[in-house]
Design an enzyme around this catalytic site. Sequence first.
Site, PDB file in Angstrom:
ATOM      1  N   ASN A 133      23.893 -21.580  17.994  1.00 29.36           N
ATOM      2  CA  ASN A 133      23.029 -22.394  18.845  1.00 29.36           C
ATOM      3  C   ASN A 133      21.541 -22.138  18.611  1.00 29.36           C
ATOM      4  O   ASN A 133      20.715 -22.975  18.940  1.00 29.36           O
ATOM      5  CB  ASN A 133      23.374 -22.173  20.319  1.00 29.36           C
ATOM      6  CG  ASN A 133      23.450 -20.714  20.697  1.00 29.36           C
ATOM      7  OD1 ASN A 133      24.267 -19.960  20.153  1.00 29.36           O
ATOM      8  ND2 ASN A 133      22.602 -20.299  21.598  1.00 29.36           N
TER       9      ASN A 133
ATOM     10  N   CYS B 196      19.016 -19.636  27.097  1.00 29.69           N
ATOM     11  CA  CYS B 196      19.660 -18.596  27.902  1.00 29.69           C
ATOM     12  C   CYS B 196      18.942 -17.275  27.731  1.00 29.69           C
ATOM     13  O   CYS B 196      18.698 -16.560  28.679  1.00 29.69           O
ATOM     14  CB  CYS B 196      21.119 -18.453  27.506  1.00 29.69           C
ATOM     15  SG  CYS B 196      21.883 -20.036  27.200  1.00 29.69           S
TER      16      CYS B 196
HETATM   17  C1  LIG Z   1      25.528 -24.351  25.325  1.00 28.55           C
HETATM   18  C2  LIG Z   1      26.502 -23.385  24.750  1.00 28.55           C
HETATM   19  C3  LIG Z   1      27.462 -22.756  25.564  1.00 28.55           C
HETATM   20  C4  LIG Z   1      27.526 -22.975  27.059  1.00 28.55           C
HETATM   21  O1  LIG Z   1      27.927 -24.286  27.321  1.00 28.55           O
HETATM   22  P1  LIG Z   1      28.003 -24.889  28.795  1.00 28.55           P
HETATM   23  O2  LIG Z   1      28.795 -26.128  28.621  1.00 28.55           O
HETATM   24  O3  LIG Z   1      26.579 -25.132  29.172  1.00 28.55           O
HETATM   25  O4  LIG Z   1      28.671 -23.878  29.673  1.00 28.55           O
HETATM   26  C5  LIG Z   1      28.354 -21.902  24.946  1.00 28.55           C
HETATM   27  N1  LIG Z   1      28.313 -21.676  23.624  1.00 28.55           N
HETATM   28  C6  LIG Z   1      27.405 -22.250  22.822  1.00 28.55           C
HETATM   29  C7  LIG Z   1      27.414 -21.973  21.369  1.00 28.55           C
HETATM   30  C8  LIG Z   1      26.466 -23.129  23.358  1.00 28.55           C
HETATM   31  O5  LIG Z   1      25.551 -23.684  22.564  1.00 28.55           O
END
Ligand SMILES: *Cc1c(COP(=O)(O)O)cnc(C)c1O
Length: 383
Positions: free
Chosen positions: A152, A325
Amino acid sequence: MKTPVYLDYAATTPVDPRVVEAMLPWLGGRFGNPASSHAFGRDAELAVVAAARQVAGLIGATPDEIVWTSGATEANNLAIFGAARAARDGRKHLVTLVTEHRAVLDPIAQLVREGFGATVLDVKADGLVDPAVFRAALRPDTLLASVMLVNNEIGVIQPISELAAIARERGVLFHCDAAQAPGKLPIDVRALGIDLMTLTAHKTYGPKGIGVLYVRSKPRVPIAAQIVGGGQQHGRRSGTLPVHQIVGIGEAFRIAGEEGAAEAARVRALRDTLRDRLCGIPGVHANGSFEHRIAHNLNISVERAGGEALIAALSDLAISTGSACSAAHAEPSHVIRALGRSVELADASLRITLGRWTTREDVEFASGRIAEAIARRRQDLYQ
Ligand SMILES: *Cc1c(COP(=O)(O)O)cnc(C)c1O
């Protein structure tokens, strides 16, 4: 052009108007509970089945392998706690990467506090894990390996099919957090050879609050439910199904399947312009492999410009430092640090992520603003 210019598609995406259109009837006249056996329930049940087909179609699964959750965080929790608590043969060890999302690292840390063991693997300077290192980490008591498909923060694509084949050889379950992947690259759970896969709607032009855990059915992967109650979804995850959300993720993933490849080609040209402009500035370093990477991500570290202050000077761009985050933790990104970058360079990293509505004008504007801000910061700091 409206400012701030949105270049944070990896944090979340706008909902596609076609998705809104598909969802609206389910927030209005069509309200049945898909668990009800009367006509209202059947209407809702058919919509859920159609959406399960759309999601399964995008990833090469079958509809019965789709478990609806509230998002990727819950899907990761269900995969990791669910596999750990269903383990019957005394296996108590997990393997993951240091660059995983908190929604994978924190459930594993919780299991470690409960008496499980875990090996958290480093990555190479390009952000990829070495399959030989992965192989060496597997033990006779390893229960589950969890490795993300697309990172991400830096957008790199891990060699999942190779890793999953190694895990399979050793009887280790393989979970893949693919939250950032739909519409960015083709996904086929059978070709990847994985057992569990996490997805979410809101990184792919769907609504927030709906995700999926793919659970392989042949052979069946044992998963202990983490939310119990009405026994919906064959007991795998209780709770009344949010039909409007499910219809939304179905439509979002249908569009991703049909338009993802063309979109990626368009976005790649924009990203490469941005990369060439910014990486031409002395002391700007690109983070992560470009060979194994989605088209939609650029991540740079900027020397001698001050991290926080640089971002503060870019208020007409919606971009992020590290991940949204880790921004809440106000610590240098654990992902950029894992590439071997100093704390200073990790602090001064910018994640710029492009998507469906990014224009060439946006990219021209952004590269100009960032170049200007770097020059101005350096003048203030060093003149
Ligand atoms: C955004 C993200 C999450 C969390 O996703 P939500 O649907 O917001 O709980 C988990 N893993 C990765 C790789 C992400 O990019």
